[in-house]
Design an enzyme around this catalytic site. Structure first.
Site, PDB file in Angstrom:
ATOM      1  N   HIS A 122      -0.905  11.053  -2.067  1.00  0.00           N
ATOM      2  CA  HIS A 122      -2.253  10.670  -1.661  1.00  0.00           C
ATOM      3  C   HIS A 122      -3.160  11.854  -1.325  1.00  0.00           C
ATOM      4  O   HIS A 122      -4.230  12.010  -1.880  1.00  0.00           O
ATOM      5  CB  HIS A 122      -2.203   9.727  -0.452  1.00  0.00           C
ATOM      6  N   HIS A 177       0.830  -1.209   0.000  1.00  0.00           N
ATOM      7  CA  HIS A 177       0.000   0.000   0.000  1.00  0.00           C
ATOM      8  C   HIS A 177       0.865   1.259   0.000  1.00  0.00           C
ATOM      9  O   HIS A 177       1.624   1.498   0.924  1.00  0.00           O
ATOM     10  CB  HIS A 177      -0.902  -0.024   1.244  1.00  0.00           C
TER      11      HIS A 177
END
Length: 240
Positions: free
Chosen positions: A50, A7
Site C-alpha cells: 500500500h 480490505h
C-alpha cells in the site's frame, strides 16, 4: 446480497497485503471479494503493497519503486503485525493471481500518481489476462488517467474510480475514463445516493468500514452495496 470485501486481504487477522491475509480471505466462503494495492518495482515487477515508502509494513526505508523485486523479497513484511508472521514477504501480483485464480473476485487498486510507474497498467492487464481473470477483477485507482489507460487496454474489464469525498458529476467522471464502478469513503455516503447509483447500474464499494454499527447501517442502504472492511468477521456476524 450485501458483498463482503476484505480490505488488503483479511488485514484484521494477518499483515495487510500479504499472502497470509489473502489466503485467510480466500478460505472464508462468506468473503466475496478481496481488495489489495499494486505498485511497481525498480525492475518493473508489479508488487502488492500500500504505502509508497517502506517502513510501516516492511523493514526497509525509501520508496518502493527504488527497490528491485529481488531486493524487496528480502524484506520482512510480517513481524510488525505479529511474531508468527516473521519472514512474510511482499508478494508479487502474479503470486496473488495464481493463488486466487477461480476462487473469487479481486479489487486491484493501482497505487500511483502522475507518471510514477510508467507501464504499470500494461503489466497488470497482461498478468490478469495471463491468468484468465479479466472477468473476476475490478481495477481501481484514485488516478483518472490510470483508469483511462486500463480501459483503453481492455474495455471489457471492469474499472472503477476511487473518491475520498462525495464526487460531483459522478456519472460524467466515470464515463469520461470508461469506468463503471464507484469506490468511495463510506463517511460521505447517504442511502439516497447509494440507491440512486446502484439502481442506475453503477456498482458501489464503500471503504473502509470497521465499526459494526456503521457496517449494519450501510448494509441497510441497499442489498447490493459492497462493503470493504479490515474485519470481514464483523460483517459476517451481522449477516447471520
Amino acid at each position: 446480497m450485501n458483498v463482503c470485501m476484505a480490505h488488503r486481504g483479511w488485514s484484521g487477522r494477518a499483515p495487510e497485503n500479504t499472502r497470509s491475509a489473502i489466503r485467510l480471505a480466500l478460505a472464508e466462503p462468506r468473503i466475496h471479494s478481496i481488495e489489495f494495492d499494486v505498485q511497481l518495482t525498480k525492475d518493473g515487477v508489479p508488487v502488492v503493497i500500500h504505502d509508497f515508502v517502506l517502513g510501516r509494513t516492511a523493514n526497509g526505508s525509501g520508496p518502493v519503486g527504488s527497490y528491485t523485486y529481488a531486493e524487496l523479497r528480502k524484506l520482512d513484511a510480517g513481524s510488525w503485525f505479529g511474531a508468527e508472521f516473521k519472514g512474510e514477504h511482499i508478494p508479487a501480483l502474479e503470486e496473488i493471481l495464481q493463488e486466487s485464480q477461480g476462487r473469487g473476485r479481486l479489487n486491484i487498486e493501482l497505487k500511483t500518481v502522475g507518471n510514477l510507474y510508467p507501464g504499470l497498467e500494461e503489466k497488470v492487464v497482461k498478468l490478469i489476462h495471463q491468468y484468465g481473470m479479466q472477468h473476476d477483477v475490478y481495477v481501481t485507482s484514485f488516478d483518472h488517467d490510470v483508469i483511462k489507460r486500463v480501459h483503453a487496454l481492455d474495455s471489457s474489464m471492469k474499472t472503477g474510480l476511487i473518491f475520498e469525498g462525495k464526487p460531483a458529476l459522478v456519472r460524467e467522471q466515470l464515463s469520461k475514463v470508461g469506468a463503471s464502478v464507484l469506490s468511495m469513503s463510506y463517511m460521505h455516503m447517504t442511502k439516497e445516493f447509494v440507491v440512486e447509483m446502484i439502481e442506475s447500474g453503477i456498482p458501489v464499494v464503500a471503504w473502509t468500514v470497521d465499526d459494526p454499527e456503521a457496517i449494519q447501517r450501510l448494509m441497510g442502504f441497499h442489498p447490493d452495496i459492497q462493503i470493504c472492511t479490515n474485519y470481514p468477521d464483523r460483517m459476517i456476524g451481522l449477516i447471520r
